[in-house]
Scaffold this motif. Structure first.
Motif, PDB file in Angstrom:
ATOM      1  N   PRO A   1       0.837  -1.194   0.000  1.00  0.00           N
ATOM      2  CA  PRO A   1       0.000   0.000   0.000  1.00  0.00           C
ATOM      3  C   PRO A   1       0.879   1.253   0.000  1.00  0.00           C
ATOM      4  O   PRO A   1       1.990   1.240   0.532  1.00  0.00           O
ATOM      5  CB  PRO A   1      -0.784  -0.109   1.308  1.00  0.00           C
ATOM      6  CG  PRO A   1      -0.744  -1.559   1.659  1.00  0.00           C
ATOM      7  CD  PRO A   1       0.575  -2.058   1.151  1.00  0.00           C
ATOM      8  N   THR A   2       0.367   2.323  -0.570  1.00  0.00           N
ATOM      9  CA  THR A   2       1.122   3.576  -0.664  1.00  0.00           C
ATOM     10  C   THR A   2       0.487   4.681   0.180  1.00  0.00           C
ATOM     11  O   THR A   2       0.583   5.845  -0.168  1.00  0.00           O
ATOM     12  CB  THR A   2       1.226   4.027  -2.127  1.00  0.00           C
ATOM     13  OG1 THR A   2      -0.099   4.113  -2.679  1.00  0.00           O
ATOM     14  CG2 THR A   2       2.071   3.082  -2.942  1.00  0.00           C
ATOM     15  N   TRP A   3      -0.148   4.315   1.285  1.00  0.00           N
ATOM     16  CA  TRP A   3      -0.813   5.282   2.152  1.00  0.00           C
ATOM     17  C   TRP A   3       0.126   6.417   2.504  1.00  0.00           C
ATOM     18  O   TRP A   3       1.288   6.180   2.767  1.00  0.00           O
ATOM     19  CB  TRP A   3      -1.273   4.590   3.448  1.00  0.00           C
ATOM     20  CG  TRP A   3      -2.084   5.486   4.320  1.00  0.00           C
ATOM     21  CD1 TRP A   3      -3.425   5.597   4.317  1.00  0.00           C
ATOM     22  CD2 TRP A   3      -1.597   6.396   5.301  1.00  0.00           C
ATOM     23  NE1 TRP A   3      -3.810   6.528   5.232  1.00  0.00           N
ATOM     24  CE2 TRP A   3      -2.699   7.037   5.848  1.00  0.00           C
ATOM     25  CE3 TRP A   3      -0.337   6.747   5.766  1.00  0.00           C
ATOM     26  CZ2 TRP A   3      -2.602   8.009   6.838  1.00  0.00           C
ATOM     27  CZ3 TRP A   3      -0.218   7.710   6.745  1.00  0.00           C
ATOM     28  CH2 TRP A   3      -1.344   8.322   7.267  1.00  0.00           C
ATOM     29  N   PRO A   4      -0.302   7.669   2.464  1.00  0.00           N
ATOM     30  CA  PRO A   4      -1.669   8.133   2.232  1.00  0.00           C
ATOM     31  C   PRO A   4      -2.022   8.319   0.765  1.00  0.00           C
ATOM     32  O   PRO A   4      -3.137   8.671   0.438  1.00  0.00           O
ATOM     33  CB  PRO A   4      -1.707   9.468   2.966  1.00  0.00           C
ATOM     34  CG  PRO A   4      -0.312   9.988   2.852  1.00  0.00           C
ATOM     35  CD  PRO A   4       0.574   8.768   2.906  1.00  0.00           C
TER      36      PRO A   4
ATOM     37  N   GLU B   1       6.383   3.373  19.695  1.00  0.00           N
ATOM     38  CA  GLU B   1       6.834   3.773  18.362  1.00  0.00           C
ATOM     39  C   GLU B   1       8.333   3.511  18.204  1.00  0.00           C
ATOM     40  O   GLU B   1       8.769   2.938  17.192  1.00  0.00           O
ATOM     41  CB  GLU B   1       6.537   5.244  18.099  1.00  0.00           C
ATOM     42  CG  GLU B   1       7.042   5.703  16.746  1.00  0.00           C
ATOM     43  CD  GLU B   1       6.831   7.169  16.468  1.00  0.00           C
ATOM     44  OE1 GLU B   1       6.824   7.518  15.273  1.00  0.00           O
ATOM     45  OE2 GLU B   1       6.682   7.971  17.414  1.00  0.00           O
ATOM     46  N   ALA B   2       9.130   3.879  19.183  1.00  0.00           N
ATOM     47  CA  ALA B   2      10.578   3.678  19.100  1.00  0.00           C
ATOM     48  C   ALA B   2      10.912   2.194  18.945  1.00  0.00           C
ATOM     49  O   ALA B   2      11.745   1.814  18.107  1.00  0.00           O
ATOM     50  CB  ALA B   2      11.261   4.255  20.336  1.00  0.00           C
ATOM     51  N   ARG B   3      10.263   1.343  19.728  1.00  0.00           N
ATOM     52  CA  ARG B   3      10.536  -0.097  19.660  1.00  0.00           C
ATOM     53  C   ARG B   3      10.125  -0.666  18.306  1.00  0.00           C
ATOM     54  O   ARG B   3      10.842  -1.475  17.706  1.00  0.00           O
ATOM     55  CB  ARG B   3       9.794  -0.815  20.789  1.00  0.00           C
ATOM     56  CG  ARG B   3       9.985  -2.305  20.794  1.00  0.00           C
ATOM     57  CD  ARG B   3      11.383  -2.701  21.247  1.00  0.00           C
ATOM     58  NE  ARG B   3      11.470  -4.154  21.324  1.00  0.00           N
ATOM     59  CZ  ARG B   3      12.405  -4.868  20.746  1.00  0.00           C
ATOM     60  NH1 ARG B   3      13.370  -4.291  20.076  1.00  0.00           N
ATOM     61  NH2 ARG B   3      12.416  -6.177  20.846  1.00  0.00           N
TER      62      ARG B   3
ATOM     63  N   ARG C   1       7.710   4.673   9.200  1.00  0.00           N
ATOM     64  CA  ARG C   1       6.877   5.773   9.704  1.00  0.00           C
ATOM     65  C   ARG C   1       6.610   6.745   8.552  1.00  0.00           C
ATOM     66  O   ARG C   1       7.500   7.489   8.151  1.00  0.00           O
ATOM     67  CB  ARG C   1       7.585   6.498  10.835  1.00  0.00           C
ATOM     68  CG  ARG C   1       6.728   7.554  11.501  1.00  0.00           C
ATOM     69  CD  ARG C   1       7.526   8.235  12.624  1.00  0.00           C
ATOM     70  NE  ARG C   1       6.687   8.988  13.511  1.00  0.00           N
ATOM     71  CZ  ARG C   1       6.242  10.222  13.277  1.00  0.00           C
ATOM     72  NH1 ARG C   1       6.561  10.842  12.146  1.00  0.00           N
ATOM     73  NH2 ARG C   1       5.482  10.836  14.160  1.00  0.00           N
ATOM     74  N   PRO C   2       5.375   6.719   8.012  1.00  0.00           N
ATOM     75  CA  PRO C   2       5.040   7.667   6.944  1.00  0.00           C
ATOM     76  C   PRO C   2       5.149   9.113   7.448  1.00  0.00           C
ATOM     77  O   PRO C   2       4.953   9.382   8.638  1.00  0.00           O
ATOM     78  CB  PRO C   2       3.581   7.337   6.606  1.00  0.00           C
ATOM     79  CG  PRO C   2       3.359   5.956   7.114  1.00  0.00           C
ATOM     80  CD  PRO C   2       4.262   5.818   8.305  1.00  0.00           C
ATOM     81  N   ASP C   3       5.447  10.027   6.549  1.00  0.00           N
ATOM     82  CA  ASP C   3       5.536  11.435   6.922  1.00  0.00           C
ATOM     83  C   ASP C   3       4.203  11.968   7.443  1.00  0.00           C
ATOM     84  O   ASP C   3       4.167  12.743   8.393  1.00  0.00           O
ATOM     85  CB  ASP C   3       5.983  12.288   5.723  1.00  0.00           C
ATOM     86  CG  ASP C   3       7.433  12.020   5.341  1.00  0.00           C
ATOM     87  OD1 ASP C   3       8.211  11.575   6.208  1.00  0.00           O
ATOM     88  OD2 ASP C   3       7.772  12.249   4.172  1.00  0.00           O
ATOM     89  N   ARG C   4       3.111  11.577   6.814  1.00  0.00           N
ATOM     90  CA  ARG C   4       1.790  12.069   7.228  1.00  0.00           C
ATOM     91  C   ARG C   4       1.345  11.364   8.500  1.00  0.00           C
ATOM     92  O   ARG C   4       1.255  10.144   8.547  1.00  0.00           O
ATOM     93  CB  ARG C   4       0.757  11.845   6.130  1.00  0.00           C
ATOM     94  CG  ARG C   4      -0.607  12.360   6.541  1.00  0.00           C
ATOM     95  CD  ARG C   4      -1.546  12.491   5.357  1.00  0.00           C
ATOM     96  NE  ARG C   4      -2.822  12.953   5.851  1.00  0.00           N
ATOM     97  CZ  ARG C   4      -3.935  12.248   5.784  1.00  0.00           C
ATOM     98  NH1 ARG C   4      -3.935  11.061   5.199  1.00  0.00           N
ATOM     99  NH2 ARG C   4      -5.058  12.725   6.262  1.00  0.00           N
TER     100      ARG C   4
ATOM    101  N   VAL D   1       0.657   6.407  12.896  1.00  0.00           N
ATOM    102  CA  VAL D   1       0.506   5.493  11.766  1.00  0.00           C
ATOM    103  C   VAL D   1       1.910   4.999  11.419  1.00  0.00           C
ATOM    104  O   VAL D   1       2.812   5.804  11.180  1.00  0.00           O
ATOM    105  CB  VAL D   1      -0.122   6.196  10.544  1.00  0.00           C
ATOM    106  CG1 VAL D   1      -0.219   5.226   9.373  1.00  0.00           C
ATOM    107  CG2 VAL D   1      -1.482   6.783  10.888  1.00  0.00           C
ATOM    108  N   LEU D   2       2.067   3.692  11.427  1.00  0.00           N
ATOM    109  CA  LEU D   2       3.334   3.069  11.053  1.00  0.00           C
ATOM    110  C   LEU D   2       3.048   2.067   9.939  1.00  0.00           C
ATOM    111  O   LEU D   2       1.886   1.808   9.617  1.00  0.00           O
ATOM    112  CB  LEU D   2       3.956   2.359  12.263  1.00  0.00           C
ATOM    113  CG  LEU D   2       4.249   3.260  13.471  1.00  0.00           C
ATOM    114  CD1 LEU D   2       4.727   2.427  14.641  1.00  0.00           C
ATOM    115  CD2 LEU D   2       5.272   4.327  13.123  1.00  0.00           C
ATOM    116  N   THR D   3       4.084   1.529   9.357  1.00  0.00           N
ATOM    117  CA  THR D   3       3.909   0.483   8.354  1.00  0.00           C
ATOM    118  C   THR D   3       4.748  -0.722   8.766  1.00  0.00           C
ATOM    119  O   THR D   3       5.847  -0.572   9.302  1.00  0.00           O
ATOM    120  CB  THR D   3       4.332   0.952   6.944  1.00  0.00           C
ATOM    121  OG1 THR D   3       5.679   1.424   6.982  1.00  0.00           O
ATOM    122  CG2 THR D   3       3.410   2.043   6.433  1.00  0.00           C
ATOM    123  N   ASP D   4       4.198  -1.908   8.529  1.00  0.00           N
ATOM    124  CA  ASP D   4       4.971  -3.114   8.823  1.00  0.00           C
ATOM    125  C   ASP D   4       6.005  -3.312   7.710  1.00  0.00           C
ATOM    126  O   ASP D   4       6.018  -2.552   6.729  1.00  0.00           O
ATOM    127  CB  ASP D   4       4.042  -4.326   9.023  1.00  0.00           C
ATOM    128  CG  ASP D   4       3.319  -4.780   7.773  1.00  0.00           C
ATOM    129  OD1 ASP D   4       3.798  -4.524   6.637  1.00  0.00           O
ATOM    130  OD2 ASP D   4       2.259  -5.410   7.918  1.00  0.00           O
TER     131      ASP D   4
END
Length: 125
Positions: free
Chosen positions: A62-65, A86-88, A96-99, A108-111
């Motif tokens: 996915p390319t969210w957002p 978040e750090a872990r 971590r997306p910019d938005r 909002v993070l990404t796996d």
């Protein structure tokens, strides 16, 4: 009236089921399913739905957002300490997306396969 259906599994498409299962095992503490293989891996929560990961050739993250490749779904996890979680997660390979729509309440993070997920500051009860 009893429910007609009970949620039994949530399955994410990905290029490498074992790697994605290992990421989610590390962050959730869920036990791996011993029947997992290169095509399908899963984690077994106590009393909840199975969390599965299935290999998809030509997988597109996915390319969210940006909606060019929609997120399809996302998971949300309550955490006691948003900054610490978040750090872990970033240490473990999350992106971590910019938005960040509401950074004070959730992130909002990404796996590692690109699926967005949220970590949410748990409300005191």
């Amino acid at each position: 009236m009893a429910p007609l259906m009970k949620l039994s599994a949530i399955t994410l498409d990905c290029p490498d089921p074992q790697a994605l299962a290992a990421f989610y095992q590390e962050v959730t503490g869920l036990e791996p399913d011993p029947r997992s293989d290169a095509e399908f891996a899963s984690l077994l929560p106590e009393g909840g739905p199975l969390l599965g990961f299935q290999r998809v050739d030509a997988y597109r993250a996915p390319t969210w957002p940006d909606p060019i490749v929609p997120q399809q779904l996302h998971l949300c996890f309550d955490v006691a300490d948003l900054e610490e979680a978040e750090a872990r997660l970033l240490e473990l390979g999350a992106g971590r997306p910019d938005r960040q729509p509401n950074e004070e309440r959730w992130r909002v993070l990404t796996d590692p396969a690109g699926h967005p997920f949220c970590v949410i500051a748990a409300s005191p009860r």
